[in-house]
Design a protein around this motif. Structure first.
Motif, PDB file in Angstrom:
ATOM      1  N   ALA A   1      91.093  40.183 -52.343  1.00  0.00           N
ATOM      2  CA  ALA A   1      92.418  39.638 -52.518  1.00  0.00           C
ATOM      3  C   ALA A   1      93.125  38.804 -51.431  1.00  0.00           C
ATOM      4  O   ALA A   1      92.926  39.241 -50.081  1.00  0.00           O
ATOM      5  CB  ALA A   1      93.182  40.890 -52.830  1.00  0.00           C
TER       6      ALA A   1
ATOM      7  N   SER B   1      87.881  44.316 -62.631  1.00  0.00           N
ATOM      8  CA  SER B   1      89.209  44.340 -61.890  1.00  0.00           C
ATOM      9  C   SER B   1      89.446  43.143 -61.227  1.00  0.00           C
ATOM     10  O   SER B   1      90.691  43.250 -60.918  1.00  0.00           O
ATOM     11  CB  SER B   1      88.794  45.501 -60.915  1.00  0.00           C
ATOM     12  OG  SER B   1      87.830  45.239 -59.798  1.00  0.00           O
TER      13      SER B   1
ATOM     14  N   GLU C   1      93.675  39.874 -57.015  1.00  0.00           N
ATOM     15  CA  GLU C   1      93.099  41.439 -56.973  1.00  0.00           C
ATOM     16  C   GLU C   1      91.587  41.156 -56.830  1.00  0.00           C
ATOM     17  O   GLU C   1      90.894  40.362 -57.623  1.00  0.00           O
ATOM     18  CB  GLU C   1      93.367  42.015 -58.098  1.00  0.00           C
ATOM     19  CG  GLU C   1      94.893  42.255 -58.196  1.00  0.00           C
ATOM     20  CD  GLU C   1      95.298  43.204 -59.660  1.00  0.00           C
ATOM     21  OE1 GLU C   1      94.619  44.131 -59.842  1.00  0.00           O
ATOM     22  OE2 GLU C   1      96.272  42.916 -59.947  1.00  0.00           O
TER      23      GLU C   1
END
Length: 180
Positions: free
Chosen positions: A28, A108, A155
């Motif tokens: 990130a 993710s 992210e």
């Protein structure tokens, strides 16, 4: 709109092409772990010369496999990673996405599209005529840059070939991609 990851690539040095990896880790606010372009501030050498303190809007370079197929059909030898991209996708028209589009990558990771990769002379150094081949004209005559898109990592997470890519468009008004 959904697609998938065809290949991932990274290089610790400033190489034109990046070797394909089995998996990369997105960090990130930084980019691809271990990649030469990973960082908060710009790492592309031409941009560092201008202002080394500017924000890194080019943390992640993506290109659609369909573009590589089109270039191969015109005689160019380009495989995933060959044009310096970190992520090769399939099934998504990356060039049609507006600025601010969120790409949900794998389980993710999330990246936000910042703009277009500006084709440069290094493409011709790699293969003669490749730069011109990544430039097209729209019906209205506008120049279209087709050397990939750039994004920042919102992210982090791991990413590998076969992982899903989901597109989330930003709120309107949509801003067209410009070179970054």
């Amino acid at each position: 709109m959904t697609g998938r990851v065809v290949a991932v690539a990274a290089a610790s040095g400033h190489l034109f092409s990046k070797p394909v990896q089995g998996r990369i880790t997105l960090l990130a606010g930084l980019g691809v772990q271990g990649d030469a372009h990973c960082g908060v501030t710009v790492k592309h050498r031409s941009r560092v010369k201008v202002n080394p303190n500017q924000p890194n809007l080019r943390q992640l370079h993506l290109i659609p496999a369909e573009q590589l197929e089109s270039l191969r059909a015109r005689g160019f030898e380009v495989a995933p990673g060959a044009m310096g991209e970190n992520v090769t996708t399939e099934g998504i028209d990356l060039f049609a996405l507006p600025r601010g589009t969120r790409l949900y990558l794998g389980a993710s990771a999330v990246a936000e599209v910042t703009g277009l990769r500006n084709p440069c002379y290094q493409l011709d150094d790699f293969q003669k005529g490749l730069m011109k081949a990544t430039l097209e004209r729209a019906p209205d005559g506008a120049l279209l840059l087709r050397a990939g898109i750039m994004a920042v990592v919102i992210e982090g997470g791991d990413l590998a070939p076969g992982d899903a890519v989901r597109v989330e468009w930003p709120a309107e008004p949509h801003l067209a991609l410009e070179k970054v």
